[in-house]
Scaffold this motif. Structure first.
Motif, PDB file in Angstrom:
ATOM      1  N   ASP A   1      27.053  41.228  39.774  1.00  0.00           N
ATOM      2  CA  ASP A   1      26.843  39.798  39.578  1.00  0.00           C
ATOM      3  C   ASP A   1      28.154  39.087  39.211  1.00  0.00           C
ATOM      4  O   ASP A   1      29.188  39.714  38.987  1.00  0.00           O
ATOM      5  CB  ASP A   1      25.754  39.538  38.541  1.00  0.00           C
ATOM      6  CG  ASP A   1      26.154  39.905  37.118  1.00  0.00           C
ATOM      7  OD1 ASP A   1      27.249  40.449  36.911  1.00  0.00           O
ATOM      8  OD2 ASP A   1      25.355  39.616  36.209  1.00  0.00           O
ATOM      9  N   ILE A   2      28.101  37.769  39.176  1.00  0.00           N
ATOM     10  CA  ILE A   2      29.298  36.957  38.944  1.00  0.00           C
ATOM     11  C   ILE A   2      29.926  37.265  37.590  1.00  0.00           C
ATOM     12  O   ILE A   2      31.147  37.388  37.483  1.00  0.00           O
ATOM     13  CB  ILE A   2      28.961  35.454  39.093  1.00  0.00           C
ATOM     14  CG1 ILE A   2      28.633  35.144  40.558  1.00  0.00           C
ATOM     15  CG2 ILE A   2      30.116  34.589  38.603  1.00  0.00           C
ATOM     16  CD1 ILE A   2      28.201  33.729  40.830  1.00  0.00           C
ATOM     17  N   LEU A   3      29.132  37.420  36.543  1.00  0.00           N
ATOM     18  CA  LEU A   3      29.663  37.721  35.214  1.00  0.00           C
ATOM     19  C   LEU A   3      30.466  39.013  35.224  1.00  0.00           C
ATOM     20  O   LEU A   3      31.588  39.062  34.696  1.00  0.00           O
ATOM     21  CB  LEU A   3      28.529  37.798  34.188  1.00  0.00           C
ATOM     22  CG  LEU A   3      28.943  38.195  32.769  1.00  0.00           C
ATOM     23  CD1 LEU A   3      29.909  37.183  32.172  1.00  0.00           C
ATOM     24  CD2 LEU A   3      27.710  38.356  31.885  1.00  0.00           C
ATOM     25  N   GLU A   4      29.932  40.057  35.833  1.00  0.00           N
ATOM     26  CA  GLU A   4      30.643  41.338  35.904  1.00  0.00           C
ATOM     27  C   GLU A   4      31.950  41.205  36.683  1.00  0.00           C
ATOM     28  O   GLU A   4      32.975  41.764  36.302  1.00  0.00           O
ATOM     29  CB  GLU A   4      29.765  42.406  36.550  1.00  0.00           C
ATOM     30  CG  GLU A   4      28.593  42.825  35.693  1.00  0.00           C
ATOM     31  CD  GLU A   4      27.634  43.755  36.432  1.00  0.00           C
ATOM     32  OE1 GLU A   4      27.831  44.007  37.643  1.00  0.00           O
ATOM     33  OE2 GLU A   4      26.691  44.233  35.798  1.00  0.00           O
ATOM     34  N   ARG A   5      31.911  40.458  37.779  1.00  0.00           N
ATOM     35  CA  ARG A   5      33.119  40.254  38.577  1.00  0.00           C
ATOM     36  C   ARG A   5      34.187  39.526  37.768  1.00  0.00           C
ATOM     37  O   ARG A   5      35.350  39.935  37.754  1.00  0.00           O
ATOM     38  CB  ARG A   5      32.811  39.422  39.829  1.00  0.00           C
ATOM     39  CG  ARG A   5      32.065  40.143  40.898  1.00  0.00           C
ATOM     40  CD  ARG A   5      31.766  39.146  42.029  1.00  0.00           C
ATOM     41  NE  ARG A   5      30.752  39.662  42.915  1.00  0.00           N
ATOM     42  CZ  ARG A   5      31.003  40.192  44.095  1.00  0.00           C
ATOM     43  NH1 ARG A   5      32.245  40.256  44.531  1.00  0.00           N
ATOM     44  NH2 ARG A   5      30.036  40.639  44.848  1.00  0.00           N
ATOM     45  N   VAL A   6      33.791  38.440  37.112  1.00  0.00           N
ATOM     46  CA  VAL A   6      34.750  37.652  36.329  1.00  0.00           C
ATOM     47  C   VAL A   6      35.381  38.513  35.245  1.00  0.00           C
ATOM     48  O   VAL A   6      36.608  38.547  35.093  1.00  0.00           O
ATOM     49  CB  VAL A   6      34.081  36.402  35.708  1.00  0.00           C
ATOM     50  CG1 VAL A   6      35.010  35.726  34.708  1.00  0.00           C
ATOM     51  CG2 VAL A   6      33.654  35.415  36.780  1.00  0.00           C
TER      52      VAL A   6
ATOM     53  N   LYS B   1      45.447  30.180  33.946  1.00  0.00           N
ATOM     54  CA  LYS B   1      45.095  30.071  35.359  1.00  0.00           C
ATOM     55  C   LYS B   1      44.344  31.312  35.839  1.00  0.00           C
ATOM     56  O   LYS B   1      43.458  31.221  36.670  1.00  0.00           O
ATOM     57  CB  LYS B   1      46.360  29.858  36.191  1.00  0.00           C
ATOM     58  CG  LYS B   1      46.073  29.534  37.629  1.00  0.00           C
ATOM     59  CD  LYS B   1      47.337  29.200  38.375  1.00  0.00           C
ATOM     60  CE  LYS B   1      47.002  28.848  39.814  1.00  0.00           C
ATOM     61  NZ  LYS B   1      48.175  28.473  40.567  1.00  0.00           N
ATOM     62  N   ARG B   2      44.676  32.455  35.282  1.00  0.00           N
ATOM     63  CA  ARG B   2      44.000  33.700  35.681  1.00  0.00           C
ATOM     64  C   ARG B   2      42.510  33.649  35.361  1.00  0.00           C
ATOM     65  O   ARG B   2      41.692  34.146  36.145  1.00  0.00           O
ATOM     66  CB  ARG B   2      44.656  34.883  34.981  1.00  0.00           C
ATOM     67  CG  ARG B   2      44.104  36.204  35.418  1.00  0.00           C
ATOM     68  CD  ARG B   2      44.920  37.346  34.881  1.00  0.00           C
ATOM     69  NE  ARG B   2      44.150  38.576  34.940  1.00  0.00           N
ATOM     70  CZ  ARG B   2      44.409  39.642  34.238  1.00  0.00           C
ATOM     71  NH1 ARG B   2      45.442  39.668  33.412  1.00  0.00           N
ATOM     72  NH2 ARG B   2      43.659  40.714  34.335  1.00  0.00           N
ATOM     73  N   VAL B   3      42.136  33.035  34.255  1.00  0.00           N
ATOM     74  CA  VAL B   3      40.722  32.926  33.891  1.00  0.00           C
ATOM     75  C   VAL B   3      40.000  32.017  34.881  1.00  0.00           C
ATOM     76  O   VAL B   3      38.961  32.369  35.431  1.00  0.00           O
ATOM     77  CB  VAL B   3      40.551  32.401  32.447  1.00  0.00           C
ATOM     78  CG1 VAL B   3      39.075  32.186  32.113  1.00  0.00           C
ATOM     79  CG2 VAL B   3      41.199  33.361  31.459  1.00  0.00           C
ATOM     80  N   ARG B   4      40.583  30.847  35.114  1.00  0.00           N
ATOM     81  CA  ARG B   4      39.975  29.886  36.042  1.00  0.00           C
ATOM     82  C   ARG B   4      39.860  30.480  37.445  1.00  0.00           C
ATOM     83  O   ARG B   4      38.826  30.364  38.104  1.00  0.00           O
ATOM     84  CB  ARG B   4      40.811  28.606  36.057  1.00  0.00           C
ATOM     85  CG  ARG B   4      40.247  27.512  36.912  1.00  0.00           C
ATOM     86  CD  ARG B   4      40.979  26.184  36.745  1.00  0.00           C
ATOM     87  NE  ARG B   4      42.419  26.260  36.857  1.00  0.00           N
ATOM     88  CZ  ARG B   4      43.272  26.193  35.833  1.00  0.00           C
ATOM     89  NH1 ARG B   4      42.842  26.055  34.615  1.00  0.00           N
ATOM     90  NH2 ARG B   4      44.568  26.262  36.037  1.00  0.00           N
TER      91      ARG B   4
ATOM     92  N   ARG C   1      37.138  32.890  42.141  1.00  0.00           N
ATOM     93  CA  ARG C   1      37.078  34.017  43.089  1.00  0.00           C
ATOM     94  C   ARG C   1      35.715  34.702  43.054  1.00  0.00           C
ATOM     95  O   ARG C   1      35.126  34.993  44.105  1.00  0.00           O
ATOM     96  CB  ARG C   1      38.183  35.015  42.754  1.00  0.00           C
ATOM     97  CG  ARG C   1      38.242  36.191  43.671  1.00  0.00           C
ATOM     98  CD  ARG C   1      39.435  37.055  43.338  1.00  0.00           C
ATOM     99  NE  ARG C   1      39.321  38.343  43.993  1.00  0.00           N
ATOM    100  CZ  ARG C   1      39.995  39.410  43.641  1.00  0.00           C
ATOM    101  NH1 ARG C   1      40.844  39.352  42.639  1.00  0.00           N
ATOM    102  NH2 ARG C   1      39.834  40.542  44.280  1.00  0.00           N
ATOM    103  N   ALA C   2      35.187  34.951  41.850  1.00  0.00           N
ATOM    104  CA  ALA C   2      33.877  35.599  41.723  1.00  0.00           C
ATOM    105  C   ALA C   2      32.786  34.738  42.344  1.00  0.00           C
ATOM    106  O   ALA C   2      31.883  35.247  43.016  1.00  0.00           O
ATOM    107  CB  ALA C   2      33.567  35.882  40.252  1.00  0.00           C
TER     108      ALA C   2
END
Length: 143
Positions: free
Chosen positions: A2-7, A118-121, A126-127
């Motif tokens: 899921d998106i949370l795991e990817r992020v 920027k890496r967080v955003r 990307r996710a």
């Protein structure tokens, strides 16, 4: 995945992880801290994102906040007094790039830090895109 795991996978190695709080995923990371005689100052990065499956949209927001406590935290003359002082900077529609240049100048004399905002955003963007969602950046506030 899921998106949370990817992020969280994309931001591995940075301080903090996104955690679910209701229907929003939140990250809070103290990126710099100073302690002096009877006072404490912290610079904290906050980020949140929300997934709207019906709209196929992930919204994201972030901010920096400085908090001071102890002697010298309030009043006109910061060398005397007790209290609590908070200072916030919300990001622009383009993210924190411009704000961070200003913040680095302002906080550069007080804090030693390096944090890749920027890496967080970009991890959230990307996710979202890999999961087939659109990404929208919003100013700090309600997602």
């Amino acid at each position: 995945m899921d998106i949370l795991e990817r992020v969280n996978g994309f931001i591995e190695g940075l301080p903090g992880r996104f955690e679910p709080k209701g229907d929003v995923f939140c990250l809070e990371a103290v990126i710099a801290e100073r302690k002096a005689f009877l006072s404490k100052q912290k610079l904290t990065y906050y980020a949140r994102f929300k997934v709207d499956g019906a709209k196929g949209l992930v919204t994201f927001t972030e901010k920096l906040e400085e908090r001071k406590s102890g002697l010298g935290a309030g009043g006109v003359d910061e060398s005397v007094g007790t209290g609590f002082k908070g200072w916030k900077t919300s990001s622009s529609a383009d993210g924190l790039e411009g704000v961070m240049e200003e913040q680095s100048r302002l906080f550069g004399e007080k804090y030693q830090y390096s944090f890749d905002f920027k890496r967080v955003r970009e991890a959230v963007r990307r996710a979202a895109e890999e999961a087939g969602f659109s990404f929208e950046y919003r100013l700090w506030g309600k997602l």
